[in-house]
Design an enzyme around this catalytic site. Sequence first.
Site, PDB file in Angstrom:
ATOM      1  N   CYS A 166      13.576  11.050   7.023  1.00  0.00           N
ATOM      2  CA  CYS A 166      13.429  10.769   8.457  1.00  0.00           C
ATOM      3  C   CYS A 166      14.766  10.852   9.184  1.00  0.00           C
ATOM      4  CB  CYS A 166      12.796   9.400   8.662  1.00  0.00           C
ATOM      5  SG  CYS A 166      13.832   8.076   8.059  1.00  0.00           S
ATOM      6  N   GLU A 176       9.785   1.597  11.035  1.00  0.00           N
ATOM      7  CA  GLU A 176      10.801   2.648  10.992  1.00  0.00           C
ATOM      8  C   GLU A 176      10.056   3.961  11.064  1.00  0.00           C
ATOM      9  OE1 GLU A 176      12.849   5.505   9.614  1.00  0.00           O
ATOM     10  OE2 GLU A 176      13.126   4.347   7.762  1.00  0.00           O
ATOM     11  N   LYS A 211       0.892  -1.167   0.000  1.00  0.00           N
ATOM     12  CA  LYS A 211       0.000   0.000   0.000  1.00  0.00           C
ATOM     13  C   LYS A 211       0.922   1.206   0.000  1.00  0.00           C
ATOM     14  CE  LYS A 211      -1.861   2.964   1.999  1.00  0.00           C
ATOM     15  NZ  LYS A 211      -1.623   4.384   1.637  1.00  0.00           N
ATOM     16  N   GLU A 235       8.900  16.308  15.588  1.00  0.00           N
ATOM     17  CA  GLU A 235       9.328  16.137  14.194  1.00  0.00           C
ATOM     18  C   GLU A 235       8.514  17.075  13.299  1.00  0.00           C
ATOM     19  OE1 GLU A 235      10.343  12.385  11.420  1.00  0.00           O
ATOM     20  OE2 GLU A 235       8.212  12.547  11.876  1.00  0.00           O
TER      21      GLU A 235
HETATM   22  N1  NAI Z   1       9.813   8.451   6.406  1.00  0.00           N
HETATM   23  C1  NAI Z   1       9.236   8.968   7.464  1.00  0.00           C
HETATM   24  O1  NAI Z   1       9.693   8.852   8.542  1.00  0.00           O
HETATM   25  C2  NAI Z   1       7.972   9.682   7.254  1.00  0.00           C
HETATM   26  C3  NAI Z   1       7.443  10.448   8.244  1.00  0.00           C
HETATM   27  N2  NAI Z   1       6.302  11.094   8.041  1.00  0.00           N
HETATM   28  C4  NAI Z   1       5.789  11.933   9.130  1.00  0.00           C
HETATM   29  O2  NAI Z   1       4.418  11.710   9.252  1.00  0.00           O
HETATM   30  C5  NAI Z   1       3.714  12.930   9.134  1.00  0.00           C
HETATM   31  C6  NAI Z   1       2.372  12.686   8.492  1.00  0.00           C
HETATM   32  O3  NAI Z   1       2.531  12.244   7.144  1.00  0.00           O
HETATM   33  P1  NAI Z   1       1.636  11.070   6.602  1.00  0.00           P
HETATM   34  O4  NAI Z   1       1.775  10.903   5.158  1.00  0.00           O
HETATM   35  O5  NAI Z   1       0.233  11.308   7.110  1.00  0.00           O
HETATM   36  O6  NAI Z   1       2.351   9.841   7.296  1.00  0.00           O
HETATM   37  P2  NAI Z   1       1.793   8.458   7.675  1.00  0.00           P
HETATM   38  O7  NAI Z   1       2.713   7.800   8.600  1.00  0.00           O
HETATM   39  O8  NAI Z   1       0.379   8.625   8.150  1.00  0.00           O
HETATM   40  O9  NAI Z   1       1.722   7.726   6.266  1.00  0.00           O
HETATM   41  C7  NAI Z   1       2.634   6.776   5.820  1.00  0.00           C
HETATM   42  C8  NAI Z   1       1.874   5.612   5.195  1.00  0.00           C
HETATM   43  O10 NAI Z   1       1.006   5.008   6.159  1.00  0.00           O
HETATM   44  C9  NAI Z   1      -0.312   4.916   5.659  1.00  0.00           C
HETATM   45  N3  NAI Z   1      -1.239   5.006   6.767  1.00  0.00           N
HETATM   46  C10 NAI Z   1      -1.652   6.108   7.435  1.00  0.00           C
HETATM   47  N4  NAI Z   1      -2.519   5.774   8.411  1.00  0.00           N
HETATM   48  C11 NAI Z   1      -2.653   4.429   8.380  1.00  0.00           C
HETATM   49  C12 NAI Z   1      -3.422   3.488   9.141  1.00  0.00           C
HETATM   50  N5  NAI Z   1      -4.216   3.876  10.128  1.00  0.00           N
HETATM   51  N6  NAI Z   1      -3.310   2.185   8.833  1.00  0.00           N
HETATM   52  C13 NAI Z   1      -2.508   1.776   7.838  1.00  0.00           C
HETATM   53  N7  NAI Z   1      -1.777   2.621   7.071  1.00  0.00           N
HETATM   54  C14 NAI Z   1      -1.843   3.934   7.337  1.00  0.00           C
HETATM   55  C15 NAI Z   1      -0.384   6.072   4.681  1.00  0.00           C
HETATM   56  O11 NAI Z   1      -1.472   5.911   3.778  1.00  0.00           O
HETATM   57  C16 NAI Z   1       0.975   6.002   4.025  1.00  0.00           C
HETATM   58  O12 NAI Z   1       1.002   4.968   3.058  1.00  0.00           O
HETATM   59  C17 NAI Z   1       4.625  13.832   8.343  1.00  0.00           C
HETATM   60  O13 NAI Z   1       4.367  15.158   8.592  1.00  0.00           O
HETATM   61  C18 NAI Z   1       5.966  13.397   8.859  1.00  0.00           C
HETATM   62  O14 NAI Z   1       6.241  14.065  10.049  1.00  0.00           O
HETATM   63  C19 NAI Z   1       5.608  10.962   6.882  1.00  0.00           C
HETATM   64  C20 NAI Z   1       6.085  10.195   5.855  1.00  0.00           C
HETATM   65  C21 NAI Z   1       7.356   9.540   5.954  1.00  0.00           C
HETATM   66  O1  LIG Z   2      17.167   3.250   3.453  1.00  0.00           O
HETATM   67  C1  LIG Z   2      17.639   4.380   3.265  1.00  0.00           C
HETATM   68  O2  LIG Z   2      18.748   4.551   2.791  1.00  0.00           O
HETATM   69  C2  LIG Z   2      16.881   5.588   3.560  1.00  0.00           C
HETATM   70  C3  LIG Z   2      15.965   5.638   4.440  1.00  0.00           C
HETATM   71  C4  LIG Z   2      15.221   6.836   4.677  1.00  0.00           C
HETATM   72  C5  LIG Z   2      14.111   6.812   5.377  1.00  0.00           C
HETATM   73  O3  LIG Z   2      13.730   5.705   5.989  1.00  0.00           O
HETATM   74  C6  LIG Z   2      13.156   7.927   5.482  1.00  0.00           C
HETATM   75  O4  LIG Z   2      13.487   9.044   5.128  1.00  0.00           O
HETATM   76  O5  LIG Z   2      12.045   7.658   5.901  1.00  0.00           O
END
Ligand code: NAI
Ligand SMILES: O=C(O)/C=C/C=C(\O)C(=O)O
Length: 486
Positions: free
Chosen positions: A288, A254, A178, A390
Amino acid sequence: MKEIKHYINGAYVGSASGRLFDNINPANGRVLSKVHEAGREEVDAAVRAARAALKGPWGKMSVEERTAILHRVADGITARFDEFLEAECLDTGKPRSLASHIDIPRGAANFKVFADLIKNVAAEAFEMATPDGAGALNYAVRRPKGVIGVISPWNLPLLLMTWKVGPALACGNTVVVKPSEETPTTTALLGEVMQQAGVPDGVYNVVHGFGGNSAGAFLTEHPDVDAYTFTGETGTGETIMKAAANGVRQVSLELGGKNAGIVFADCDMDKAIEGTLRSAFANCGQVCLGTERVYVQRPIFDEFVARLKAGAEQLVLGPPDDATSNFGPLISLKHREKVLSYYQKAVEDGATVITGGGVPDMPAELAHGAWVQPTIWTDLKDDSAVVTEEIFGPCCHIRPFDSEEEAVALANSLPYGLASAVWTENVTRAHRVAGQLEAGIIWVNSWFLRDLRTAFGGSKQSGIGREGGVHSLEFYTEMKNICVKL
Ligand SMILES: NC(=O)C1=CN([C@@H]2O[C@H](COP(=O)(O)OP(=O)(O)OC[C@H]3O[C@@H](n4cnc5c(N)ncnc54)[C@H](O)[C@@H]3O)[C@@H](O)[C@H]2O)C=CC1
Ligand SMILES: O=C(O)/C=C/C=C(\O)C(=O)O
């Protein structure tokens, strides 16, 4: 208008409900495509296909056959490099220079690395004594865990999705992915590559939609998924973990971070500035692992702030097709609202705004994009929300420190523990400080230098489990001990 469909059992299919949502280009606010939103019916079909495929040709293949197919998947991504690049840049707005060096090559590498690893990893064996003197032999074998639910975010869409799918398939599992609702395109495109590479139907499935009360929740609530791997926000990770507790399914999470960079007075200043600029502003701060808290030893504080400001002000904002740009928009206007609320809060909390702090003037064709200025603050208190939460935007707060102990205590003061960067030319200090930092990944005199064989993941509220190298194999396989009495 282009439509993006689910990929289930080797075919692209629309939603029975006919529900579609817009995929928006964050650089200009225009609709790129219409995406089918999965209901329980499509999620169920995808899980059934994945379950059936475990018993089909995929489950009967030798490791050599399976890994040869995964090499063809990697080659297929490389052969269609420009298509993946275009799709990723349109969905995210990120600069081509970034996606062509990181996102797309890593998409291919994630298949090759784990295909090679699974062929070469040994399993444990123990000889044991028994009272009759004949002894027994224990040996372990790895078996696929089963159907893996993969829930991926929007910041590095292809990279982070394949970081999970690559090892999951290398280990013989099947997957239901997803992708984020913000960035569906490269995950959908990968279905074509899988088909051409000879991945049997049902091994790689994709369902599109949102999180709560949509495809994400339907997948995590589905009883026939064996384990989940997720990258995203800590709160979402908690929700997924609760859903996975039904049926005692394993999770690899993660999650968020509020990462610290520690810059000692004995650092190589050029390297520290270059690395901190990247770690705060690359991908518009949406990594992240990025640094949102910078602690700088007092003797070099003013010089560091002035040089980081100069570097931030040299960033060139522009859309992906502008070859001179190295700084794109945020992922969406909704995310910009969140980031701007912290920009506002910083001012309310008494920050000195060193640079940025708002929305840049962009040409008319980009006026509806999610643009935001790279921003640096000083003078906030340690308990300001801007310093403790964050933000996931292109911003950092810089604070002076005096002693090594103080810097370590500040870095460790939050409930997050994903990554840290330490800048010093004193090798002994580098090892000492790295050893004390509470984070899963510590970079010394570098940032985002990735060896895919190493353990990757967060401590404290930044995650559960490690992926990368053999750690991915641990998660994606079930280890079985066979004890033979001799
Ligand atoms: N790589 C990272 O660490 C990321 C961190 N974020 C953080 O999260 C905040 C919110 O962004 P979002 O896109 O809303 O992040 P999110 O963590 O809600 O979304 C990431 C994924 O999880 C899915 N998801 C969301 N709620 C879910 C649920 N209840 N059950 C199953 N899947 C679910 C989303 O559809 C998407 O595919 C951002 O402002 C940022 O701070 C967001 C994206 C990546
Ligand atoms: O696997 C990597 O090299 C990078 C990871 C980065 C993330 O997990 C992120 O920004 O969420």
